[in-house]
Design a protein around this motif. Structure first.
Motif, PDB file in Angstrom:
ATOM      1  N   ALA A 284       0.838  -1.214   0.000  1.00  0.00           N
ATOM      2  CA  ALA A 284       0.000   0.000   0.000  1.00  0.00           C
ATOM      3  C   ALA A 284       0.868   1.258   0.000  1.00  0.00           C
ATOM      4  O   ALA A 284       0.619   2.190  -0.775  1.00  0.00           O
ATOM      5  N   ALA A 285       1.894   1.275   0.848  1.00  0.00           N
ATOM      6  CA  ALA A 285       2.776   2.451   0.905  1.00  0.00           C
ATOM      7  C   ALA A 285       3.506   2.652  -0.419  1.00  0.00           C
ATOM      8  O   ALA A 285       3.630   3.780  -0.902  1.00  0.00           O
ATOM      9  N   SER A 286       3.968   1.567  -1.007  1.00  0.00           N
ATOM     10  CA  SER A 286       4.669   1.666  -2.300  1.00  0.00           C
ATOM     11  C   SER A 286       3.740   2.176  -3.391  1.00  0.00           C
ATOM     12  O   SER A 286       4.112   3.040  -4.186  1.00  0.00           O
ATOM     13  N   THR A 287       2.529   1.631  -3.412  1.00  0.00           N
ATOM     14  CA  THR A 287       1.561   2.053  -4.426  1.00  0.00           C
ATOM     15  C   THR A 287       1.265   3.540  -4.308  1.00  0.00           C
ATOM     16  O   THR A 287       1.304   4.276  -5.301  1.00  0.00           O
ATOM     17  N   LEU A 288       0.959   3.983  -3.102  1.00  0.00           N
ATOM     18  CA  LEU A 288       0.643   5.400  -2.893  1.00  0.00           C
ATOM     19  C   LEU A 288       1.838   6.293  -3.217  1.00  0.00           C
ATOM     20  O   LEU A 288       1.680   7.344  -3.846  1.00  0.00           O
ATOM     21  N   THR A 289       3.018   5.873  -2.798  1.00  0.00           N
ATOM     22  CA  THR A 289       4.222   6.664  -3.076  1.00  0.00           C
ATOM     23  C   THR A 289       4.456   6.782  -4.577  1.00  0.00           C
ATOM     24  O   THR A 289       4.733   7.874  -5.088  1.00  0.00           O
ATOM     25  N   LEU A 290       4.327   5.676  -5.287  1.00  0.00           N
ATOM     26  CA  LEU A 290       4.569   5.702  -6.729  1.00  0.00           C
ATOM     27  C   LEU A 290       3.474   6.443  -7.493  1.00  0.00           C
ATOM     28  O   LEU A 290       3.725   6.998  -8.564  1.00  0.00           O
ATOM     29  N   MET A 291       2.265   6.459  -6.928  1.00  0.00           N
ATOM     30  CA  MET A 291       1.178   7.197  -7.586  1.00  0.00           C
ATOM     31  C   MET A 291       1.364   8.708  -7.473  1.00  0.00           C
ATOM     32  O   MET A 291       1.013   9.449  -8.396  1.00  0.00           O
ATOM     33  N   TYR A 292       1.910   9.154  -6.352  1.00  0.00           N
ATOM     34  CA  TYR A 292       1.933  10.589  -6.079  1.00  0.00           C
ATOM     35  C   TYR A 292       3.320  11.221  -6.087  1.00  0.00           C
ATOM     36  O   TYR A 292       3.455  12.407  -5.810  1.00  0.00           O
ATOM     37  N   THR A 293       4.360  10.448  -6.382  1.00  0.00           N
ATOM     38  CA  THR A 293       5.706  11.010  -6.484  1.00  0.00           C
ATOM     39  C   THR A 293       6.369  10.463  -7.739  1.00  0.00           C
ATOM     40  O   THR A 293       5.814   9.629  -8.432  1.00  0.00           O
TER      41      THR A 293
ATOM     42  N   SER B 290      11.841   6.462  -7.950  1.00  0.00           N
ATOM     43  CA  SER B 290      12.136   5.280  -8.763  1.00  0.00           C
ATOM     44  C   SER B 290      11.522   4.033  -8.131  1.00  0.00           C
ATOM     45  O   SER B 290      11.621   3.836  -6.918  1.00  0.00           O
ATOM     46  N   PRO B 291      10.909   3.165  -8.939  1.00  0.00           N
ATOM     47  CA  PRO B 291      10.411   1.892  -8.407  1.00  0.00           C
ATOM     48  C   PRO B 291      11.528   1.056  -7.790  1.00  0.00           C
ATOM     49  O   PRO B 291      11.302   0.303  -6.851  1.00  0.00           O
ATOM     50  N   PHE B 292      12.771   1.213  -8.302  1.00  0.00           N
ATOM     51  CA  PHE B 292      13.897   0.471  -7.736  1.00  0.00           C
ATOM     52  C   PHE B 292      14.174   0.907  -6.303  1.00  0.00           C
ATOM     53  O   PHE B 292      14.524   0.089  -5.456  1.00  0.00           O
ATOM     54  N   LEU B 293      14.020   2.200  -6.041  1.00  0.00           N
ATOM     55  CA  LEU B 293      14.177   2.699  -4.677  1.00  0.00           C
ATOM     56  C   LEU B 293      13.121   2.067  -3.768  1.00  0.00           C
ATOM     57  O   LEU B 293      13.422   1.651  -2.643  1.00  0.00           O
ATOM     58  N   MET B 294      11.890   1.967  -4.268  1.00  0.00           N
ATOM     59  CA  MET B 294      10.810   1.366  -3.469  1.00  0.00           C
ATOM     60  C   MET B 294      11.099  -0.118  -3.207  1.00  0.00           C
ATOM     61  O   MET B 294      10.809  -0.615  -2.113  1.00  0.00           O
TER      62      MET B 294
END
Length: 175
Positions: free
Chosen positions: A146-155, A158-162
């Motif tokens: 959930a945190a990764s999804t929200l972070t990637l949606m709104y920032t 890099s997905p690699f960082l996540m």
């Protein structure tokens, strides 16, 4: 017996071929249901291993189907599963390509395209939830997802960082 297994593989994967709206990821939930719950070709942990392997090997996302077919009926199962997932939808797309080009930009085509977007998104979301449940990672896995999804949606992180942050979270939580 062998023919019956191959027929089961075809009957599972040929219809799924038409549901690959949004790519092979969109049918993971039903691949899991059929291969684990209905036919018992693989267990939950085996499915997760096959899923992980299909993600790290170069090639189409639907490679999972080939690996499940292998588990269901050996090399013949892998070949039949691959043919069953790729051939039906490829023939349909080939047949529809002329019509799609001919009527491109019309109200009907725009409506179909607009309607397929949420369907594809929902199927990919269902696949993600299925993988999270099958992985049995518990609340930590759901929280990280959930945190990764929200972070990637709104920032624009890099997905690699996540991925790295998610790995660190699990190392700390499990260590």
């Amino acid at each position: 017996m062998r023919f019956a297994q191959l027929l089961e593989v075809v009957l599972v994967f040929a219809p799924l071929s038409f549901l690959t709206v949004g790519g092979g990821q969109s049918i993971v939930a039903d691949i899991h249901r059929q291969s684990v719950d209905v036919y018992g070709w693989v267990t939950n942990p085996q499915f997760m291993d096959l899923y992980a392997l299909s993600r790290i090997i170069p090639g189409p996302g639907a490679l999972l189907v080939t690996l499940v077919g292998w588990q269901a009926a050996g090399l013949a199962g892998a070949l039949v599963a691959s043919a069953a997932i790729f051939i039906p939808s490829s023939l349909l797309v080939y047949a529809l390509a002329h019509l799609w080009t001919r009527f491109k930009g019309t109200r009907c085509i725009r409506a179909i395209e607009a309607g397929l977007v949420p369907v594809a998104a929902g199927m990919v979301l269902a696949a993600s939830c299925t993988v999270l449940r099958a992985a049995e990672g518990g609340a930590w896995a759901w929280g990280v997802a959930a945190a990764s999804t929200l972070t990637l949606m709104y920032t624009r992180l890099s997905p690699f960082l996540m991925l790295g942050i998610g790995a660190l979270v699990f190392l700390v939580a499990l260590g």
